[in-house]
Scaffold this motif. Sequence first.
Motif, PDB file in Angstrom:
ATOM      1  N   ILE A   1       0.830 -55.343  -7.374  1.00  0.00           N
ATOM      2  CA  ILE A   1      -0.242 -56.105  -8.031  1.00  0.00           C
ATOM      3  C   ILE A   1       0.373 -57.243  -8.838  1.00  0.00           C
ATOM      4  O   ILE A   1       1.418 -57.084  -9.476  1.00  0.00           O
ATOM      5  N   MET A   2      -0.305 -58.395  -8.802  1.00  0.00           N
ATOM      6  CA  MET A   2       0.110 -59.523  -9.625  1.00  0.00           C
ATOM      7  C   MET A   2      -0.538 -59.397 -11.003  1.00  0.00           C
ATOM      8  O   MET A   2      -1.766 -59.402 -11.113  1.00  0.00           O
ATOM      9  N   LEU A   3       0.301 -59.275 -12.043  1.00  0.00           N
ATOM     10  CA  LEU A   3      -0.202 -59.042 -13.395  1.00  0.00           C
ATOM     11  C   LEU A   3       0.591 -59.849 -14.418  1.00  0.00           C
ATOM     12  O   LEU A   3       1.766 -60.173 -14.192  1.00  0.00           O
ATOM     13  N   ASN A   4      -0.043 -60.137 -15.555  1.00  0.00           N
ATOM     14  CA  ASN A   4       0.737 -60.595 -16.698  1.00  0.00           C
ATOM     15  C   ASN A   4       1.109 -59.369 -17.530  1.00  0.00           C
ATOM     16  O   ASN A   4       0.638 -58.255 -17.261  1.00  0.00           O
ATOM     17  N   GLU A   5       1.947 -59.559 -18.514  1.00  0.00           N
ATOM     18  CA  GLU A   5       2.471 -58.408 -19.264  1.00  0.00           C
ATOM     19  C   GLU A   5       1.362 -57.647 -19.990  1.00  0.00           C
ATOM     20  O   GLU A   5       1.389 -56.414 -20.068  1.00  0.00           O
ATOM     21  N   LYS A   6       0.384 -58.356 -20.501  1.00  0.00           N
ATOM     22  CA  LYS A   6      -0.708 -57.699 -21.229  1.00  0.00           C
ATOM     23  C   LYS A   6      -1.528 -56.800 -20.299  1.00  0.00           C
ATOM     24  O   LYS A   6      -1.844 -55.659 -20.643  1.00  0.00           O
ATOM     25  N   LYS A   7      -1.862 -57.326 -19.109  1.00  0.00           N
ATOM     26  CA  LYS A   7      -2.625 -56.532 -18.151  1.00  0.00           C
ATOM     27  C   LYS A   7      -1.842 -55.304 -17.712  1.00  0.00           C
ATOM     28  O   LYS A   7      -2.415 -54.213 -17.529  1.00  0.00           O
ATOM     29  N   ALA A   8      -0.521 -55.474 -17.552  1.00  0.00           N
ATOM     30  CA  ALA A   8       0.314 -54.344 -17.137  1.00  0.00           C
ATOM     31  C   ALA A   8       0.271 -53.226 -18.179  1.00  0.00           C
ATOM     32  O   ALA A   8       0.156 -52.040 -17.838  1.00  0.00           O
ATOM     33  N   VAL A   9       0.341 -53.596 -19.447  1.00  0.00           N
ATOM     34  CA  VAL A   9       0.283 -52.601 -20.529  1.00  0.00           C
ATOM     35  C   VAL A   9      -1.092 -51.940 -20.573  1.00  0.00           C
ATOM     36  O   VAL A   9      -1.209 -50.710 -20.720  1.00  0.00           O
ATOM     37  N   ASP A  10      -2.147 -52.734 -20.427  1.00  0.00           N
ATOM     38  CA  ASP A  10      -3.512 -52.198 -20.449  1.00  0.00           C
ATOM     39  C   ASP A  10      -3.736 -51.186 -19.332  1.00  0.00           C
ATOM     40  O   ASP A  10      -4.342 -50.115 -19.544  1.00  0.00           O
ATOM     41  N   ILE A  11      -3.260 -51.519 -18.131  1.00  0.00           N
ATOM     42  CA  ILE A  11      -3.443 -50.625 -16.980  1.00  0.00           C
ATOM     43  C   ILE A  11      -2.654 -49.335 -17.180  1.00  0.00           C
ATOM     44  O   ILE A  11      -3.143 -48.237 -16.885  1.00  0.00           O
ATOM     45  N   LYS A  12      -1.452 -49.448 -17.688  1.00  0.00           N
ATOM     46  CA  LYS A  12      -0.626 -48.261 -17.916  1.00  0.00           C
ATOM     47  C   LYS A  12      -1.284 -47.313 -18.915  1.00  0.00           C
ATOM     48  O   LYS A  12      -1.237 -46.077 -18.745  1.00  0.00           O
ATOM     49  N   ASN A  13      -1.908 -47.873 -19.946  1.00  0.00           N
ATOM     50  CA  ASN A  13      -2.565 -47.047 -20.967  1.00  0.00           C
ATOM     51  C   ASN A  13      -3.914 -46.504 -20.497  1.00  0.00           C
ATOM     52  O   ASN A  13      -4.387 -45.491 -21.019  1.00  0.00           O
ATOM     53  N   LEU A  14      -4.517 -47.167 -19.516  1.00  0.00           N
ATOM     54  CA  LEU A  14      -5.864 -46.813 -19.089  1.00  0.00           C
ATOM     55  C   LEU A  14      -5.888 -45.681 -18.071  1.00  0.00           C
ATOM     56  O   LEU A  14      -6.725 -44.785 -18.138  1.00  0.00           O
ATOM     57  N   PHE A  15      -4.942 -45.672 -17.136  1.00  0.00           N
ATOM     58  CA  PHE A  15      -4.950 -44.691 -16.048  1.00  0.00           C
ATOM     59  C   PHE A  15      -3.874 -43.632 -16.264  1.00  0.00           C
ATOM     60  O   PHE A  15      -2.685 -43.931 -16.281  1.00  0.00           O
ATOM     61  N   GLU A  16      -4.301 -42.389 -16.391  1.00  0.00           N
ATOM     62  CA  GLU A  16      -3.365 -41.297 -16.665  1.00  0.00           C
ATOM     63  C   GLU A  16      -2.567 -40.890 -15.432  1.00  0.00           C
ATOM     64  O   GLU A  16      -1.516 -40.254 -15.550  1.00  0.00           O
ATOM     65  N   ASN A  17      -3.076 -41.216 -14.232  1.00  0.00           N
ATOM     66  CA  ASN A  17      -2.391 -40.802 -13.008  1.00  0.00           C
ATOM     67  C   ASN A  17      -1.272 -41.758 -12.586  1.00  0.00           C
ATOM     68  O   ASN A  17      -0.658 -41.563 -11.539  1.00  0.00           O
ATOM     69  N   ILE A  18      -1.007 -42.795 -13.368  1.00  0.00           N
ATOM     70  CA  ILE A  18       0.076 -43.720 -13.047  1.00  0.00           C
ATOM     71  C   ILE A  18       1.417 -43.111 -13.449  1.00  0.00           C
ATOM     72  O   ILE A  18       1.635 -42.773 -14.613  1.00  0.00           O
ATOM     73  N   ILE A  19       2.319 -42.961 -12.456  1.00  0.00           N
ATOM     74  CA  ILE A  19       3.649 -42.416 -12.715  1.00  0.00           C
ATOM     75  C   ILE A  19       4.557 -43.502 -13.292  1.00  0.00           C
ATOM     76  O   ILE A  19       5.281 -43.273 -14.263  1.00  0.00           O
ATOM     77  N   PHE A  20       4.519 -44.673 -12.682  1.00  0.00           N
ATOM     78  CA  PHE A  20       5.283 -45.784 -13.239  1.00  0.00           C
ATOM     79  C   PHE A  20       4.641 -47.110 -12.848  1.00  0.00           C
ATOM     80  O   PHE A  20       3.924 -47.212 -11.855  1.00  0.00           O
ATOM     81  N   ILE A  21       4.893 -48.108 -13.666  1.00  0.00           N
ATOM     82  CA  ILE A  21       4.503 -49.482 -13.389  1.00  0.00           C
ATOM     83  C   ILE A  21       5.635 -50.372 -13.879  1.00  0.00           C
ATOM     84  O   ILE A  21       6.009 -50.342 -15.040  1.00  0.00           O
ATOM     85  N   LYS A  22       6.222 -51.130 -12.949  1.00  0.00           N
ATOM     86  CA  LYS A  22       7.376 -51.951 -13.317  1.00  0.00           C
ATOM     87  C   LYS A  22       7.396 -53.230 -12.482  1.00  0.00           C
ATOM     88  O   LYS A  22       6.827 -53.297 -11.397  1.00  0.00           O
ATOM     89  N   LYS A  23       8.069 -54.231 -13.028  1.00  0.00           N
ATOM     90  CA  LYS A  23       8.169 -55.516 -12.329  1.00  0.00           C
ATOM     91  C   LYS A  23       8.967 -55.357 -11.037  1.00  0.00           C
ATOM     92  O   LYS A  23       9.952 -54.606 -10.993  1.00  0.00           O
ATOM     93  N   TYR A  24       8.510 -56.083 -10.007  1.00  0.00           N
ATOM     94  CA  TYR A  24       9.215 -56.069  -8.729  1.00  0.00           C
ATOM     95  C   TYR A  24      10.163 -57.265  -8.696  1.00  0.00           C
ATOM     96  O   TYR A  24       9.768 -58.384  -8.384  1.00  0.00           O
TER      97      TYR A  24
END
Length: 494
Positions: free
Chosen positions: A309-332
């Motif tokens: 997914i194309m994200l800015n840093e703020k959106k990445a943090v929001d998504i990580k905090n919003l979905f409990e089933n996310i194992i990891f989210i990191k820049k490619y």
Amino acid sequence: MYQYLIFSGIFLFIEHVIHILGTWKFYKKLGIKSWKILIPIYNIFILLKIYKRSIWWIFLLLIPLTSIILILILWMDLIFTFFKKTNKKFFLFFLSAGLYIYYINFFKKIPIFKIENIKKKEENIGILLAMIFSFITHTYIVQPFVIPTSSMERTLLVGDFILVSKIHYGLRMPISPIYIPFTHNNIIGNIKSYISIFQWPYFRFSYIQSIQRNDIVVFNFPKDPNHKIIDRKDHYIKRCIGLPGDLISIKKGVLFVNHKKEKSFLEKQQAYFIKTENIPLNVEYLEKEMDVKDIEYIGKKNNEYFYQIMLNEKKAVDIKNLFENIIFIKKYILPIHFKEHYIFPNHSDWNRDFFGPLHIPKKGEFIKLNSKNIQIYNEIFNYEKVEKIDIVSKKYYKIKKNYYFMMGDNRHNSSDSRYWGFVPEDHIVGKPIFIWMSIDWDRKSPINIFSWKFRWDRIMKTIDGKHSYLSLFFLFSFVYLIYFLFKSEKSSTQ
């Protein structure tokens, strides 16, 4: 500037000769003396006076395209002064691009007509004048564009309609002056909308402000393979991250300019890997509620789901905090040893995340040529029209133009200078200043108007988002509506 004026003068003279050859007999039948007919501009002034058109129309001769429109209008005046108006004559006139007047002038008998019998023109030309004024504004002051791709998200979104000032960075005069108004390079398919025979030399007026680092700039795509004339090349919009003389490098996806790390800004997007467990990512929620558009499903493995997914840093943090089933989210970030085949320059070992160092050429500086940098500056020789044979024998080359390095804010989804190189100064079009309309449409089917949604928070806003004029727009629209209704009511009572 002198070259540009000389070319304009030559064009005006050719236009004068064409006009005289096609209207000589008409002038004579109106009782105009031969010496008056032969004087450039004055012969147009005579017709404007005869047909009681505003003398201000004479200024339309200063612009090649509007001068052609003016002459065609006067030709129609002449034809329908001496001959009855018919649909057939209209059709033949427009089908021949006005040259039907030559057939009448040379092969038909033109009756004598007294000037005093010519009545004042009563037809409504308001629409024509409005189109001419709009064309002049469009060509020389400000031009509208629409954002078709996501390369500048989240600064500029797909469906943003923007106004671009052509005078901030210095007005560039048209290089291909004859084209169909309100078109750019093609009409339909590969049918060109301009005539490439007439080409003016490059000339730009002094700038109001010079291009600053991190300015958003509209420019003609230097590597456009379909159009060779500079101002007919496709339009691109990117952020200028490198000025003439700067040193550019990218390390682990982080931009460095003159060895200094770029200042982070909220709008910058990059590719992120996301892995969820047991439950897929709620894509519908991301698209509708969080306005995240570039979502690519990679696949599934052992109850784990993978996305890019194309994200800015703020959106990445929001998504990580919003979905409990996310194992990891990191820049490619591409590894340093990975080579992108289409990266600039050819045969380099760089990629989008490990790039440079690269020096941006500056006008007047001398570049020492060697086997390593000859590929980097190869395109510059084309832009500056230098024979490569002349370069081989030289150890140094003096740069004739300033160059810029452009990048999209959607860093991992942008075709920019990392892939096709520098932007010469003569390719600069202007500075985006305003978002006058913004429509969120279905990117898979943009012409489906039933799926359109207005982004009210973006309409009538400056590009930097600091000022909004939507309330003033509604106020102006309300005042105009009241005025229109009052005027209609007043005219109906008379």
